[in-house]
Design a protein around this motif. Sequence first.
Motif, short mmCIF file in Angstrom:
data_model
loop_
_atom_site.label_atom_id
_atom_site.label_comp_id
_atom_site.label_asym_id
_atom_site.label_seq_id
_atom_site.Cartn_x
_atom_site.Cartn_y
_atom_site.Cartn_z
N THR B 158 -10.43 75.16 -14.64
CA THR B 158 -10.87 75.31 -13.51
C THR B 158 -12.48 75.80 -13.33
O THR B 158 -13.12 75.21 -12.56
N GLU B 161 -14.41 72.52 -14.07
CA GLU B 161 -14.45 71.31 -12.99
C GLU B 161 -15.32 71.93 -11.60
O GLU B 161 -15.93 70.95 -10.89
N GLY B 162 -14.96 73.30 -11.32
CA GLY B 162 -16.18 73.85 -10.54
C GLY B 162 -17.53 73.47 -10.52
O GLY B 162 -18.22 72.93 -10.03
N THR B 163 -17.92 73.79 -12.12
CA THR B 163 -19.48 73.68 -12.39
C THR B 163 -19.52 72.17 -12.51
O THR B 163 -20.78 71.90 -11.83
#
Lengths: 187, 187
Positions: B158, B161-163
């Motif tokens: 998570t 992917e946010g990064t």
Amino acid sequence: MSPRSKKPPMSKDSLLPLLMAHVLAHGLGQASLRPLAKGAGTSDRMLIYHFGTKEQLVVDLLSHIAQVYAAMLEGVIAGQDRPTTREALVERILAQNGDPAMQPFMHLWWEIVAGSARGLPGFREAARAMVDELVVWLEGQMPAGDPDPAGGARYLLTVIEGTMMLAAVGHGDAAREGLLAGGLLPS
Amino acid sequence: MSPRSKKPPMSKDSLLPLLMAHVLAHGLGQASLRPLAKGAGTSDRMLIYHFGTKEQLVVDLLSHIAQVYAAMLEGVIAGQDRPTTREALVERILAQNGDPAMQPFMHLWWEIVAGSARGLPGFREAARAMVDELVVWLEGQMPAGDPDPAGGARYLLTVIEGTMMLAAVGHGDAAREGLLAGGLLPS
DNA sequence: AAGCGCACGTAGCAATCGCTACATATGGGA
DNA sequence: TCCCATATGTAGCGATTGCTACGTGCGCTT
């Protein structure tokens, strides 16, 4: 009786909300001039007349969308109490983003991200503006007394965006398990 | 002399790698039959002949891309020692994903995410397959003795992917600050 | 040898793309 | 009243879209 629906000449400003509604419903990728114009009650002829170019129309439209998004966030700030923990904040945001009413905007958002990654004109600017807005909003929403509101807001931003992406590809469950394991959701 | 470049008849399997190269270079959105065919050394006529429909071509192509991605991950597993901390693992993955050689794939990835969000045929399946592959790979890469490899892998997934999303919209700096604040990167 | 089916080329179709040329109604300033 | 800029409609342009009709060479079977 009053045939009021005739006079006012259209302008960029009057067109942009209608155009935004159309791309929210049908997507940016499939937005060609004639359907776009039909959705806004005009002709392709007039869209070119007002915006000069389709590319410029998209740029203006993205900028307008970013402004609407910012105004939306400002509105939410007003009527809401600050959560008391980071977990409560995360939970609240995920609930808001999961709202079916937010879905069209989410679809649009991923198109904007894709366009931004590819460097399409106007996309990165709009995406950056919206994330900027979101990060200051998040800072303002951080729990009172949080040890590191600035860093924490960016941390939560990263986690939340990752969660939304995984949800978009059908892995919302994995994301929730991850948030639990990371101590970011109350069990 | 030997005119070897003539004989072998083309098939889906021989076309898919060439098509993949083309979409990696030029994107899925702008992929129309004739440019696609030219990039693969054929004609639009033959693409329809082999795939039946452009939509089916895209579906098959996405599935093929997911397979290539899986094979790529398997390959990386082989020649690499496991990191000893979660932070080292995150750092290594971010370095890999930031590699300029990965950029075309990243651009394609965001198009796949956008298509998945919109429900375009084949997109969600491909995206799910790739994330599935990534999560098991991540579990295998978790440091030995990690207290919760399964949950931790999903947590890191998570966050990563946010990064990547924030990086795609020009907010890689905010993401890094967030990771630091979250204790996910060595300072 | 006679056929038959696969793999391809050539041409073209109707639809749609972004955009333009041209005419015109309207309304305010000189 | 004349005039001219603004806002709009109507037609259409050349290019591109996905897809199809039609032919043809080539290898394999019978």
